[in-house]
Design a protein around this motif. Structure first.
Motif, mmCIF file in Angstrom:
data_model
loop_
_atom_site.group_PDB
_atom_site.id
_atom_site.type_symbol
_atom_site.label_atom_id
_atom_site.label_comp_id
_atom_site.label_asym_id
_atom_site.label_seq_id
_atom_site.Cartn_x
_atom_site.Cartn_y
_atom_site.Cartn_z
ATOM 1 N N GLY A 152 8.605 -1.795 8.075
ATOM 2 C CA GLY A 152 8.120 -1.578 6.725
ATOM 3 C C GLY A 152 6.883 -0.730 6.545
ATOM 4 O O GLY A 152 6.487 -0.449 5.410
ATOM 5 N N ALA A 153 6.222 -0.306 7.616
ATOM 6 C CA ALA A 153 5.026 0.535 7.458
ATOM 7 C C ALA A 153 5.412 1.865 6.816
ATOM 8 O O ALA A 153 6.397 2.484 7.200
ATOM 9 C CB ALA A 153 4.368 0.770 8.804
ATOM 10 N N GLU A 154 4.599 2.314 5.852
ATOM 11 C CA GLU A 154 4.955 3.491 5.069
ATOM 12 C C GLU A 154 4.099 4.717 5.359
ATOM 13 O O GLU A 154 4.359 5.797 4.813
ATOM 14 C CB GLU A 154 4.873 3.149 3.577
ATOM 15 C CG GLU A 154 5.840 2.047 3.170
ATOM 16 C CD GLU A 154 5.679 1.644 1.719
ATOM 17 O OE1 GLU A 154 5.985 2.473 0.832
ATOM 18 O OE2 GLU A 154 5.239 0.503 1.459
ATOM 19 N N ASP A 155 3.071 4.575 6.164
ATOM 20 C CA ASP A 155 2.241 5.720 6.523
ATOM 21 C C ASP A 155 1.606 5.450 7.871
ATOM 22 O O ASP A 155 1.693 4.346 8.400
ATOM 23 C CB ASP A 155 1.166 5.990 5.453
ATOM 24 C CG ASP A 155 0.225 4.800 5.237
ATOM 25 O OD1 ASP A 155 -0.394 4.327 6.216
ATOM 26 O OD2 ASP A 155 0.099 4.345 4.093
ATOM 27 N N ASP A 156 0.948 6.463 8.426
ATOM 28 C CA ASP A 156 0.223 6.258 9.682
ATOM 29 C C ASP A 156 -0.807 7.358 9.853
ATOM 30 O O ASP A 156 -0.524 8.535 9.622
ATOM 31 C CB ASP A 156 1.178 6.246 10.880
ATOM 32 C CG ASP A 156 0.481 5.816 12.162
ATOM 33 O OD1 ASP A 156 -0.526 5.090 12.056
ATOM 34 O OD2 ASP A 156 0.913 6.211 13.244
ATOM 35 N N HIS A 157 -2.000 6.943 10.263
ATOM 36 C CA HIS A 157 -3.107 7.882 10.461
ATOM 37 C C HIS A 157 -3.513 7.968 11.933
ATOM 38 O O HIS A 157 -4.519 8.599 12.248
ATOM 39 C CB HIS A 157 -4.322 7.434 9.647
ATOM 40 C CG HIS A 157 -4.767 6.050 10.000
ATOM 41 N ND1 HIS A 157 -4.197 4.931 9.425
ATOM 42 C CD2 HIS A 157 -5.681 5.584 10.877
ATOM 43 C CE1 HIS A 157 -4.754 3.847 9.942
ATOM 44 N NE2 HIS A 157 -5.663 4.222 10.824
ATOM 45 N N GLU A 158 -2.762 7.330 12.829
ATOM 46 C CA GLU A 158 -3.157 7.268 14.236
ATOM 47 C C GLU A 158 -2.543 8.358 15.106
ATOM 48 O O GLU A 158 -2.758 8.383 16.313
ATOM 49 C CB GLU A 158 -2.805 5.897 14.819
ATOM 50 C CG GLU A 158 -3.692 4.764 14.324
ATOM 51 C CD GLU A 158 -5.139 4.927 14.755
ATOM 52 O OE1 GLU A 158 -5.395 5.580 15.777
ATOM 53 O OE2 GLU A 158 -6.023 4.386 14.060
#
Length: 604
Positions: free
Chosen positions: A236-242
């Protein structure tokens, strides 16, 4: 209302829609009209010359060739003189606490740089004060003259079993917070192995967020793009900055996520990942710019989202594309495109007057139709925000620490040296390396080895007054002198991290922070060389951002005098306990292999 009064609380669209229509039709007069502008239209990707823009009730009412029908005797009129009108910039992912200041002071620092919307994840204060701490920052966010939305922290602690912080939050608390007015979604879900393993807490928190119709923030800090990544996305995660590589950005976008490219004080992840647009030709609509972590010195001197946009343009993006990635793309991701992200009717009148688009030279900043800053200077009246007594006095050491607390006993039979695991700092990136080194052993004690850039690191428990100290080794700071730096900013458990070459200085630094209630301090050869007091949860100062920045300059100077050459060593220092990012970290439970999520021995 005059052009430069404090921005009022924005009214819902439906409460003012009739007036917006009347202004657009000429039946009512606008509060503000900007004439003769170059309209940077992020929807169409055009720059439209000779445009007039009318504002009423804090929202755009008319954007077109002639707004003379909306001008009355009480209308403030601004001649843009051919300059650009750009939507206010949005920071899609950030932590106010990393600025060392309160929400109010953070806004004071960034408004002159064109940031009018921020999406903050207060998981730092959550790890110290729990849900009441989140509520304190949430309520402060509500009274700002710009838009500050809050993501409910998802991982408190960040990695159960590998650390123990000052609080525990779970699905019940997340569900409760989803009803608060400024909560926009779930903060970065750092426990990515838990998501892939269907951990009940992670499943419950994500489900509560989805039921509320809000956005689930991601944090997949691994280079593994195999099944673990696919399981995380399916959760369900909708974004990522890593992401740190071009392939990271591409993988996220291909899976329906938004790739957030960050440029903070110490994280330089835009240049590599933006190549997914400039070289691979991927659709820029699904890429977003953010800062993640910026300390006060960066904010005061270098900028905020304006700095990120300029950097993205320097990497080869068209100015329009970079601006879209800091405005409309962010708004759409958080389901706020009807409110922010563009200069179009009905939206909040957050905009910039810019004289040079490539350099993003900002002449004036408006929030909700009111001028908040011009020529780089804040004009809005923003009184300091007071925190209650419950938010201070959070550094509880339990006892005075001594040099022996920071001495590491070598295994029996070690001889003159011993092989140890070493946390390897990576310049300008959040991940670390898992190194090993042979360090000298004298009288059975394993020592630092400054000649080979191996320092001592210790984590001091500060929430429960246990007096516990975990010891280890770290490389990358370059310290040559007898010195130590201690900080109660230690993502994410926020115990105290002490790094140094001298056990005596390490004890002095730790005790000093206990005296002042938290912050950052640097000792050299027994003398205090720099101190930034942060009494609010041990994370934030109650002083002005400019004062904190000046103290931060003194800290950096002291570190450099002792041999440190890192670009932003304070930020690197603050992440050494972040057990959810590979490869090696330190926690109150020991040395953590963050690639395999397990405690390992200090000695090899």
């Amino acid at each position: 209302m005059t052009e430069t009064e404090h921005s009022p609380a924005v009214q819902p669209f439906e409460a003012v829609a009739a007036r917006l229509v009347d202004v657009a039709m000429g039946r009512a007069k606008a509060d503000l009209v900007v004439r003769n502008a170059r309209w940077v239209n992020v929807h169409s990707g055009e720059i439209i010359p000779a445009t007039d823009i009318a504002v009423a009730a804090g929202r755009f009412a008319y954007c077109g060739p002639d707004a003379s029908h909306a001008i009355g005797p009480d209308t403030a009129v601004v001649d843009a003189a051919g300059r650009y009108v750009v939507p206010g910039l949005c920071d899609a992912h950030m932590h106010v606490e990393s600025g060392m200041v309160t929400v109010t002071e953070f806004c004071r620092a960034v408004i002159p740089h064109g940031t009018t919307s921020m999406f903050i994840d207060p998981h730092e204060i959550a790890n110290v004060l729990g849900l009441p701490g989140v509520r304190l920052m949430h309520d402060e966010a509500l009274v700002q003259p710009v838009n500050v939305w809050v993501q409910m922290p998802s991982c408190v602690p960040s990695a159960p079993g590998l650390e123990e912080g000052g609080a525990v939050l779970g699905p019940k608390e997340v569900a409760e917070a989803m009803g608060w007015p400024a909560i926009i979604g779930l903060g970065e879900v750092m426990n990515f192995p838990g998501v892939a393993a269907n951990d009940p807490a992670m499943v419950g928190e994500i489900a509560a967020t989805r039921r509320a119709g809000k956005t689930v923030g991601g944090h997949y800090a691994s280079a593994d793009l195999g099944l673990a990544f696919h399981g995380y996305v399916a959760g369900g995660a909708e974004d990522d900055h890593e992401g740190t590589r071009m392939e990271d950005a591409a993988a996220r976008v291909r899976q329906g996520m938004k790739a957030m490219l960050r440029l903070g004080s110490a994280w330089y992840d835009v240049a590599a990942q933006v190549r997914a647009i400039t070289e691979m030709g991927l659709d820029s609509r699904h890429f977003i710019l953010c800062t993640d972590d910026c300390h006060s010195g960066t904010l005061v001197r270098d900028g905020h989202m304006d700095r990120v946009v300029r950097h993205a343009i320097a990497q080869g993006l068209k100015p329009m594309t970079a601006i879209q990635m800091a405005t409309i793309n962010t708004a759409e991701h958080f389901k706020l495109e009807r409110e922010i992200g563009s200069v179009t009717p009905g939206r909040r009148a957050d905009f910039l007057i810019v004289s040079d688009l490539c350099d993003l030279a900002i002449d004036a900043v408006y929030g909700r139709g009111v001028r908040l800053a011009s020529a780089g200077k804040l004009e809005a009246d923003m009184p300091a925000h007071a925190y209650p007594a419950s938010a201070v006095d959070t550094v509880r050491l339990g006892r005075a620490l001594v040099a022996d607390d920071f001495r590491v006993k070598a295994p029996e039979g070690s001889g003159d040296d011993a092989e140890v695991r070493v946390i390897g700092v990576v310049e300008n990136q959040a991940p670390t390396k898992a190194l090993t080194a042979r360090v000298p052993v004298v009288d059975g004690i394993a020592l630092a080895d400054p000649d080979n850039d191996v320092c001592r690191i210790a984590l001091v428990e500060r929430h429960r007054a246990s007096g516990g100290v975990t010891n280890g080794f770290v490389s990358g700071f370059g310290y040559r002198d007898r010195c130590a730096m201690a900080s109660t900013v230690a993502h994410d458990s926020h115990h105290m991290i002490v790094v140094g070459t001298s056990e005596t200085d390490m004890a002095l630094a730790a005790n000093r922070l206990g005296e002042v209630g938290g912050g950052v301090v640097f000792f050299s050869d027994g003398k205090e060389m720099a101190l930034i007091e942060m009494p609010i949860a041990g994370l934030m100062s109650n002083e002005r951002a400019e004062i904190v920045a000046e103290k931060a300059d003194g800290l950096i100077a002291a570190m450099r005098a002792a041999g440190c050459t890192l670009n932003n060593a304070y930020m690197q220092h603050s992440l050494l306990a972040l057990v959810v990012i590979p490869a090696l970290r330190i926690s109150d439970k020991g040395i953590v292999d963050s690639a395999d999520f397990k405690i390992v021995d200090l000695f090899v």
